[in-house]
Motif scaffolding. Structure first.
Motif, mmCIF file in Angstrom:
data_model
loop_
_atom_site.group_PDB
_atom_site.id
_atom_site.type_symbol
_atom_site.label_atom_id
_atom_site.label_comp_id
_atom_site.label_asym_id
_atom_site.label_seq_id
_atom_site.Cartn_x
_atom_site.Cartn_y
_atom_site.Cartn_z
ATOM 1 N N ILE A 213 0.854 -1.196 0.000
ATOM 2 C CA ILE A 213 0.000 0.000 0.000
ATOM 3 C C ILE A 213 0.894 1.252 0.000
ATOM 4 O O ILE A 213 1.879 1.313 0.736
ATOM 5 N N ILE A 214 0.537 2.222 -0.831
ATOM 6 C CA ILE A 214 1.276 3.487 -0.855
ATOM 7 C C ILE A 214 0.812 4.326 0.340
ATOM 8 O O ILE A 214 -0.342 4.740 0.394
ATOM 9 N N GLU A 215 1.704 4.532 1.287
ATOM 10 C CA GLU A 215 1.316 5.288 2.478
ATOM 11 C C GLU A 215 1.645 6.767 2.340
ATOM 12 O O GLU A 215 1.061 7.618 2.999
ATOM 13 N N ASP A 216 2.625 7.054 1.482
ATOM 14 C CA ASP A 216 2.949 8.456 1.224
ATOM 15 C C ASP A 216 3.622 8.527 -0.148
ATOM 16 O O ASP A 216 4.272 7.563 -0.559
ATOM 17 N N ALA A 217 3.432 9.635 -0.839
ATOM 18 C CA ALA A 217 3.997 9.748 -2.187
ATOM 19 C C ALA A 217 4.328 11.189 -2.507
ATOM 20 O O ALA A 217 3.602 12.112 -2.128
ATOM 21 N N ARG A 218 5.467 11.372 -3.171
ATOM 22 C CA ARG A 218 5.811 12.696 -3.691
ATOM 23 C C ARG A 218 6.419 12.501 -5.077
ATOM 24 O O ARG A 218 7.429 11.823 -5.237
ATOM 25 N N GLU B 53 -0.090 18.325 -5.581
ATOM 26 C CA GLU B 53 -0.580 17.710 -4.345
ATOM 27 C C GLU B 53 -1.714 16.729 -4.654
ATOM 28 O O GLU B 53 -1.866 15.708 -4.001
ATOM 29 N N LYS B 54 -2.489 17.091 -5.676
ATOM 30 C CA LYS B 54 -3.614 16.258 -6.091
ATOM 31 C C LYS B 54 -3.123 14.864 -6.499
ATOM 32 O O LYS B 54 -3.705 13.858 -6.102
ATOM 33 N N ILE B 55 -2.053 14.840 -7.271
ATOM 34 C CA ILE B 55 -1.498 13.554 -7.720
ATOM 35 C C ILE B 55 -0.964 12.781 -6.520
ATOM 36 O O ILE B 55 -1.253 11.592 -6.349
ATOM 37 N N ASN B 56 -0.183 13.467 -5.680
ATOM 38 C CA ASN B 56 0.392 12.789 -4.518
ATOM 39 C C ASN B 56 -0.711 12.179 -3.636
ATOM 40 O O ASN B 56 -0.635 11.027 -3.224
ATOM 41 N N LYS B 57 -1.735 13.000 -3.394
ATOM 42 C CA LYS B 57 -2.826 12.546 -2.518
ATOM 43 C C LYS B 57 -3.592 11.388 -3.141
ATOM 44 O O LYS B 57 -4.014 10.463 -2.446
ATOM 45 N N ILE C 41 -2.194 13.667 -14.359
ATOM 46 C CA ILE C 41 -0.889 14.048 -14.917
ATOM 47 C C ILE C 41 -1.116 14.877 -16.178
ATOM 48 O O ILE C 41 -0.499 15.925 -16.373
ATOM 49 N N ARG C 42 -2.041 14.405 -17.012
ATOM 50 C CA ARG C 42 -2.334 15.104 -18.266
ATOM 51 C C ARG C 42 -2.719 16.555 -17.978
ATOM 52 O O ARG C 42 -2.346 17.474 -18.691
ATOM 53 N N GLU C 43 -3.447 16.720 -16.893
ATOM 54 C CA GLU C 43 -3.909 18.050 -16.510
ATOM 55 C C GLU C 43 -2.757 18.905 -15.952
ATOM 56 O O GLU C 43 -2.691 20.108 -16.192
ATOM 57 N N ALA C 44 -1.848 18.255 -15.232
ATOM 58 C CA ALA C 44 -0.800 19.008 -14.512
ATOM 59 C C ALA C 44 0.338 19.475 -15.418
ATOM 60 O O ALA C 44 0.873 20.561 -15.219
ATOM 61 N N SER D 78 5.423 11.647 -19.968
ATOM 62 C CA SER D 78 5.152 11.986 -18.555
ATOM 63 C C SER D 78 4.184 10.979 -17.949
ATOM 64 O O SER D 78 4.316 10.579 -16.793
ATOM 65 N N GLU D 79 3.195 10.590 -18.752
ATOM 66 C CA GLU D 79 2.204 9.627 -18.258
ATOM 67 C C GLU D 79 2.834 8.244 -18.113
ATOM 68 O O GLU D 79 2.680 7.574 -17.100
ATOM 69 N N ASN D 80 3.569 7.867 -19.136
ATOM 70 C CA ASN D 80 4.130 6.514 -19.125
ATOM 71 C C ASN D 80 5.196 6.321 -18.051
ATOM 72 O O ASN D 80 5.380 5.207 -17.550
ATOM 73 N N LEU D 81 5.890 7.411 -17.713
ATOM 74 C CA LEU D 81 6.971 7.283 -16.723
ATOM 75 C C LEU D 81 6.483 6.740 -15.383
ATOM 76 O O LEU D 81 7.232 6.057 -14.679
ATOM 77 N N ILE D 82 5.240 7.010 -15.031
ATOM 78 C CA ILE D 82 4.795 6.540 -13.703
ATOM 79 C C ILE D 82 4.660 5.019 -13.641
ATOM 80 O O ILE D 82 4.757 4.440 -12.574
#
Lengths: 165, 277
Positions: free
Chosen positions: B198-203, B217-221, B240-243, B261-265
């Motif tokens: 489980i992802i507990e925190d992300a940046r 922050e939206k993506i991280n959250k 991501i597309r939006e950001a 950018s999208e594929n990198l994740i």
């Protein structure tokens, strides 16, 4: 402005404009034309020299930055007029075609070997990644370095392994 | 060429128009087009070349070269995401000359250290002869080539709090070739992943796909509480597309940059699940 520094093991003082590029100081004021200028913007590595033992680009340094430093150019790496073993290997392996990139390649190679005595082919590629050659296609340069650092028995060029570029 | 910070203040005091540079790999690459040769090189100022740890904080002087950072045990131990980025920055010669402070002040959208420093929450110490202020990296860079330094100020150093429990430090850069490449797009990511995945925190932060580093922050959250699976990562693709807001240039089209950018994740998947290596 008088600038004093060590050049190829000799302390010298020169009177030069502080904002003159080091490549121009070396080639024009000091007549050391072994160091070449290719791109003049840090992309080709032809102007590589050593500053306090580390490879740097002399096209991206100004004369004032030489003050107090220990500078080695390609002219300073031979010992008692005997070529450095890296230079010998370049000749033996045909790693020189037009020769324009060679001084920079040799200086970059020396920095690599100082940090890593027996680099792998991959590490050699990474170590020379700041130097462009437009003639030999790098293989012979890498072969030369591989032989000079004892990674192979010097049995001549070999083909690439799968996965290498 | 100042050797101490006091020498520098004296030089700046009498010459506020001077352009300050460190390693010169950016400023001097434009040597022929420089409108003024009124330059001050700060690379030999000793106190700007230090790396040290003070409790939970790491200090990196602005004139520390990329090579010194790569060699530093402190950086290797605590900031792997920065090490990953430094390894693909420029070439050996550029890394021997270029400095972290220079990479920040140049404020290039493609600055390789910026996405890692962004996710690490880097705080910049900025000094002038009589002042000292601290600012977050994200507030320091305004756009391509634009930072918030005043004429009498210099970037003194970077502070990073290492009391962070991210167990995944990820960085990837896509360029036209492996070395000496200016990024087309890059992604730095810090994840805190529980044993059950489980992802507990992300940046996350992207480079080269906007006027400055892109982080949201939206993506991280949106990632927090999710399992690290393809399905959950797919959910953040629209965000991501939006950001991102990339441009077309000689290296790549905006469309391609967006896609990358999208594929990198999805590279993050290699850290998740039990059947991955």
């Amino acid at each position: 402005m008088i600038i004093s520094f060590t050049l190829n093991n000799k302390v010298i003082s020169i009177d030069v404009e502080p904002d003159k590029r080091v490549i121009d100081v070396l080639r024009e004021d000091l007549q050391l034309t072994g160091t070449k200028e290719g791109c003049g913007s840090g992309e080709c590595g032809a102007c590589t020299i050593h500053v306090n033992g580390e490879s740097r680009l002399s096209c991206l340094m100004l004369a004032a930055q030489l003050e107090g430093k220990d500078i080695t150019t390609i002219e300073g790496i031979s010992i008692e007029n005997k070529m450095h073993s890296i230079q010998e290997a370049f000749i033996q392996y045909g790693a020189v075609q037009c020769g324009f990139c060679t001084p920079g390649m040799v200086m970059a190679a020396l920095d690599l070997i100082r940090r890593n005595k027996r680099p792998s082919r991959k590490e050699i590629r990474e170590g020379l990644s700041g130097n462009l050659c437009r003639c030999t296609g790098y293989q012979k340069i890498i072969d030369a370095l591989e032989a000079a650092t004892g990674a192979t028995d010097g049995g001549g060029p070999r083909t690439m392994k799968k996965g290498e570029e | 060429m100042p050797h101490t910070i006091d020498d520098l203040w004296e030089m700046i005091y009498g010459n506020q128009q001077a352009m300050i540079y460190a390693g010169g790999t950016d400023v001097l690459a434009r040597y022929r087009s420089l409108t003024s040769r009124n330059l001050i090189c700060i690379e030999d100022i000793h106190e700007l070349k230090e790396i040290y740890q003070q409790d939970n904080l790491i200090f990196i002087g602005s004139c520390v070269t990329h090579t010194r950072l790569l060699e530093s045990k402190i950086i290797q131990k605590h900031l792997p995401v920065l090490i990953h980025a430094l390894k693909v920055l420029g070439s050996p010669q550029i890394r021997n000359m270029g400095t972290i402070g220079g990479n920040i002040c140049t404020a290039s959208p493609a600055g390789d250290t910026l996405p890692p420093l962004y996710v690490l929450g880097a705080i910049l110490e900025i000094r002038s002869i009589d002042s000292k202020r601290f600012t977050a990296l994200k507030n320091f860079i305004h756009g391509p080539g634009k930072n918030s330094l005043q004429k009498d100020e210099v970037l003194y150093g970077i502070w990073i709090n290492i009391k962070q429990d991210f167990n995944i430090h990820h960085y990837e850069k896509v360029g036209q070739r492996k070395m000496l490449a200016i990024a087309i797009a890059s992604l730095a990511a810090l994840l805190k992943l529980s044993e059950s995945g489980i992802i507990e925190d992300a940046r996350l932060a992207w480079g080269s796909v906007g006027p400055k580093t892109i982080a949201s922050e939206k993506i991280n959250k949106a990632l927090i509480g999710k399992t690290l699976t393809e399905a959950s990562l797919k959910l953040i693709v629209p965000l991501i597309r939006e950001a991102v807001s990339p441009i077309d240039d000689i290296r790549a089209s905006a469309h391609y940059r967006k896609m990358v950018s999208e594929n990198l994740i999805f590279r993050l998947l290699k850290y998740g699940g039990h059947n991955n290596d």
